[in-house]
Structures are given as C-alpha cells and as structure tokens.
Design an enzyme around this catalytic site. Structure first.
Site, short mmCIF file in Angstrom:
data_model
loop_
_atom_site.label_atom_id
_atom_site.label_comp_id
_atom_site.label_asym_id
_atom_site.label_seq_id
_atom_site.Cartn_x
_atom_site.Cartn_y
_atom_site.Cartn_z
N TYR A 247 -16.22 8.41 6.82
CA TYR A 247 -14.87 8.17 6.91
C TYR A 247 -14.14 9.06 8.08
CZ TYR A 247 -9.36 8.30 5.73
OH TYR A 247 -8.35 9.17 5.92
N LYS B 198 -19.63 13.81 -2.23
CA LYS B 198 -18.10 14.29 -2.54
C LYS B 198 -16.74 14.12 -3.36
CE LYS B 198 -16.15 10.45 0.65
NZ LYS B 198 -14.45 9.91 0.15
N SER C 188 -13.22 22.18 2.55
CA SER C 188 -11.95 21.57 1.43
C SER C 188 -11.20 22.44 1.53
CB SER C 188 -12.96 20.57 1.05
OG SER C 188 -11.67 20.42 -0.39
N ALA C 189 -10.32 22.54 1.21
CA ALA C 189 -9.25 23.11 0.90
C ALA C 189 -8.99 23.69 -0.77
CB ALA C 189 -7.98 22.62 0.30
N THR C 190 -10.11 22.51 -0.91
CA THR C 190 -11.14 22.83 -3.07
C THR C 190 -11.56 24.28 -2.66
OG1 THR C 190 -11.99 21.65 -5.10
CG2 THR C 190 -12.83 22.09 -2.24
N TYR D 253 -18.50 19.95 -7.12
CA TYR D 253 -18.48 19.44 -5.45
C TYR D 253 -17.96 20.60 -4.87
CZ TYR D 253 -15.62 17.67 -1.78
OH TYR D 253 -14.72 17.69 -0.34
N LYS E 90 -19.30 23.89 -1.21
CA LYS E 90 -18.54 23.89 -0.43
C LYS E 90 -18.37 25.62 0.04
CE LYS E 90 -17.30 20.29 1.48
NZ LYS E 90 -17.89 19.23 1.98
N ASN F 216 -10.97 6.76 -5.95
CA ASN F 216 -11.45 7.71 -6.61
C ASN F 216 -9.67 8.31 -6.30
OD1 ASN F 216 -13.57 8.20 -8.54
ND2 ASN F 216 -14.35 8.65 -6.38
N LEU G 35 -6.20 8.80 -3.58
CA LEU G 35 -4.59 8.23 -3.76
C LEU G 35 -4.69 7.19 -2.81
CD1 LEU G 35 -2.39 7.56 -5.56
CD2 LEU G 35 -1.26 9.52 -4.57
N1 UFG Z 1 -3.45 10.24 -7.96
C1 UFG Z 1 -3.56 8.93 -8.89
N2 UFG Z 1 -3.79 7.94 -8.71
C2 UFG Z 1 -4.53 7.47 -8.14
C3 UFG Z 1 -5.55 8.58 -7.41
C4 UFG Z 1 -5.17 9.65 -7.69
O1 UFG Z 1 -1.91 9.21 -9.84
O2 UFG Z 1 -5.64 6.83 -8.78
C5 UFG Z 1 -3.17 11.45 -7.77
C6 UFG Z 1 -3.86 12.54 -8.10
O3 UFG Z 1 -3.93 12.87 -9.65
C7 UFG Z 1 -3.85 13.62 -6.92
C8 UFG Z 1 -3.28 13.37 -5.80
O4 UFG Z 1 -2.79 11.38 -6.29
O5 UFG Z 1 -2.13 14.06 -7.47
C9 UFG Z 1 -4.25 12.78 -5.36
O6 UFG Z 1 -5.53 12.89 -5.33
P1 UFG Z 1 -7.28 12.29 -4.35
O7 UFG Z 1 -7.94 12.06 -5.40
O8 UFG Z 1 -6.92 11.37 -3.80
O9 UFG Z 1 -7.21 13.82 -3.65
P2 UFG Z 1 -7.18 15.50 -4.76
O10 UFG Z 1 -5.81 16.36 -4.05
O11 UFG Z 1 -7.91 15.21 -6.79
O12 UFG Z 1 -8.52 15.49 -4.14
C10 UFG Z 1 -9.04 15.52 -2.67
C11 UFG Z 1 -10.06 15.75 -2.57
C12 UFG Z 1 -11.30 16.36 -2.73
C13 UFG Z 1 -10.58 17.85 -2.44
C14 UFG Z 1 -9.44 17.84 -2.82
C15 UFG Z 1 -8.92 19.56 -2.74
O13 UFG Z 1 -10.05 14.24 -2.18
O14 UFG Z 1 -12.22 15.87 -1.88
O15 UFG Z 1 -8.83 16.84 -2.04
O16 UFG Z 1 -8.96 19.31 -0.96
F1 UFG Z 1 -11.48 18.69 -3.16
#
Ligand code: UFG
Length: 334
Positions: A11, A85, A125-127, A149, A153, A198, A200
C-alpha cells in the site's frame, strides 16, 4: 538515484514508487507479494508514466536473492517497507512477526554493508510511542509498545541507531507514520487488504460498496469529544512524498534521525465515517460495538520536526482521503 524499495508493491510502498519515479529516480522493487497483487508494479508504471527498472519477487530475508539484487544494480539507497503489520495477528503469532520483521531488516543491512550502500529510510510507526506518552507525540518521547508488531518497530529503530553509531557514514531515517488512509487519485493504487480489513478506512469503503453489510464502531465511551477514538489520519500520497524528503535528508546527513509523518490533527471514528458519507454522497451503515482490545483513546502527531527539517507538510485533508479511498474501490483495475 537508484532506489531499492522493499515491499514496493504494498500500500504505502506502491505510492512511494510513483513519487520516486515522478521525481526522476530509478526504482527497483523487492516484494514477495504476500500481501500485494502481482499487477501492482504495472499499475505503478501506468500511474507514473515511467517504467520500474526491475521487480524481484523475493523475500528480503533471503540473503542470496538479495545479494543478487545488489550485484545486478548499483543501489544508492533503500526504502524498507517489507514487513508484517497486523497488530492483532502479531499477538497470535509473535515469533513469526519477530523472525520476519527483524530478519528482513538485518539481512538488508548486512547486504547493504557488503555492497557499500549506506542510505536507509525505514517504515516505522507511531505505535512506537506506546501507551504512556501524551498526544501530541514528539520524536524525543520514550518509545515502547503494547504488541509484538509494535515491538518489532521499536527494536528495528534501536538496531538502526546502534548501527549508525558504529558506522559513521551510514544514514537511517526513521519515519513514524500515523494513520495513512486514502489512495492514489487515479484509483489504480490503494489499500486492498486480503480478507476482511482490520483498519477503519478499507472497512468503511467496502461497506459503502456493499461488499460488507455494516461497520462496527469499536466503542463510543472513550474520554473524547464524541466518545470514539481519535487518530491522525494522513493521505497516503502525502506520506509517500515524505519518503522523498527523507531520502534527500539521508543523502545529505549521517546518523539516525526519527520524524513523525502526520497532519497534527485528531479525527474521531464517527467524524471520519460522516466525512466519507458527505464527500461521496453514499450511506455507510454502522453500529456501535464494544471497544477493541489494545486501542488507545487518542493520539496525533506533532509534525513540526518534519516540517522544519525535511520541509515536508501534509497538504491533503480528510475529505480528499475519503474521496480517493472511494474512487479506488470503484475503479476497475486491469
Ligand atoms: N475502528 C473501528 N471499526 C473498525 C476498524 C477500526 O471502529 O472496523 C476504529 C479503531 O477502534 C480505531 C480507529 O478506527 O479507533 C482506527 O483503527 P485502525 O485499525 O484503522 O488503526 P489503528 O490506529 O488501530 O492502527 C494503526 C495501524 C497500526 C499502527 C497504529 C499506530 O494500523 O499499524 O495505527 O500507528 F501501529
């Protein structure tokens, strides 16, 4: 420069290849296509209007195969995206994450050293800010993680700092991405995960397209203005451009340096869903569900350092991200 992009069919990697080509660099891709479509390199060429110099369908941890890449090309610098990831999956199969993400990086560094290549841009990553720092995050904050994961990082950043300390000619730029979403406006490149997404935005786009019935918002009882989590969403094209700035920086400096790549703004889950519906004039059915394990309530970047030192700033907004993600899912690819 001739740049090796590991994970260049993924991506963020694919968007970065486009920016590199458009800026006049040569691009060599190494990608095992574990989480990418085989057709992506030709889409990169179509979007950029220029050819990719070579595509190696290899695992970057395969030292012999990687040596061959460096034997066949005079590589000036490496942008390293290749890696596993998925946060949740990393908790289930931690050894695979540690083995894969660390092995690929160590193998790359060894092969680069053997070939005298010393410019490295790392997809961090910000993680790495872990659960205890308070937003907005700045690069000088202590790093930690909450899952394997994230630890890969943190560990790779440490490996790169140690390596730079030992090799004064080496340059490592650690790019800490916040939440990249959106797609190339052409509709040909974007986030297209295998199986059920996974993250959003790909989930929202698939619900809007009728490929999934509805979205579940993971919790609306956080201590945030509307109760849903806040994230710093950033357009993938802006992020890709950040790699160009990082490469220029690596060309002129040595040592290890971390930069946040984010917009500096927090957007809630509900705000993002409503922005998507408004921008694209389409409904996204959703329900509120329980919190997802491990989610932090809110974090966003302080992106001043990237702005000041790299001259980079995110230019696109959440509406652009929503529009381009929707264009991507609707565009026939080949
Ligand atoms: N969310 C939902 N429903 C969904 C998917 C996500 O409500 O079906 C919410 C999550 O709870 C979160 C927000 O949308 O509040 C963002 O979730 P993402 O999964 O899109 O992103 P994250 O912030 O959890 O994770 C991302 C990257 C990771 C990285 C992290 C910190 O996927 O690789 O940011 O940088 F580690």
């Amino acid at each position: 420069m001739k740049i090796l992009v590991t994970g260049g069919a993924g991506y963020i990697g694919s968007h970065t290849c486009v920016e590199l080509l458009q800026a006049g660099h040569e691009v060599v891709i190494a990608d095992n296509f574990y989480n990418a479509d085989r057709a992506v390199p030709s889409r990169i060429e179509k979007v950029a209007g220029k050819p990719v110099t070579a595509v190696y369908p290899i695992d970057v941890a395969d030292k012999a195969a990687l040596n061959q890449v460096f034997d066949e090309h005079q590589i000036d610098g490496v942008i390293h995206f290749a890696g596993l990831k998925a946060v949740g999956e990393s908790v289930q199969i931690p050894l695979r994450y540690y083995r894969n993400n660390l092995d690929t990086t160590l193998t790359l560094l060894e092969v680069m050293e053997a070939h005298g290549c010393n410019k490295f841009v790392f997809s961090s990553s910000a993680t790495v800010y872990g659960p205890n720092n308070k937003a907005p995050f700045t690069e000088d904050m202590p790093t930690s993680a909450t899952n394997p994961y994230g630890w890969t990082k943190v560990m790779i950043e440490q490996i790169l700092r140690d390596y730079c300390a030992a090799k004064p000619a080496f340059s490592a730029v650690l790019l800490r991405y916040f939440n990249p979403i959106g797609a190339h406006p052409s509709g040909l490149l974007g986030d297209d995960p295998n199986g059920i997404p996974n993250n959003l935005m790909p989930y929202v786009a698939r619900v809007a397209a009728g490929q999934l019935p509805k979205l579940t918002v993971f919790g609306d009882d956080y201590d945030t203005p509307d109760g849903t989590c806040l994230r710093d969403y950033l357009h993938v094209v802006d992020l890709a451009k950040g790699h160009l700035s990082a490469l220029e920086y690596a060309n002129e400096h040595t040592g290890a340096e971390a930069f946040n790549l984010g917009t500096g703004n927090g957007t809630s889950v509900l705000e993002l869903i409503h922005a998507f519906m408004k921008e694209n004039h389409i409904d996204v059915p959703y329900v509120i569900g329980p919190r997802r394990d491990g989610d932090l309530p809110g974090f966003w970047a302080n992106a001043d350092k990237a702005n000041r030192v790299l001259g980079w700033k995110a230019e696109l907004d959440v509406n652009d991200m929503c529009r381009d993600a929707w264009t991507f899912i609707q565009t026939p690819k080949d």
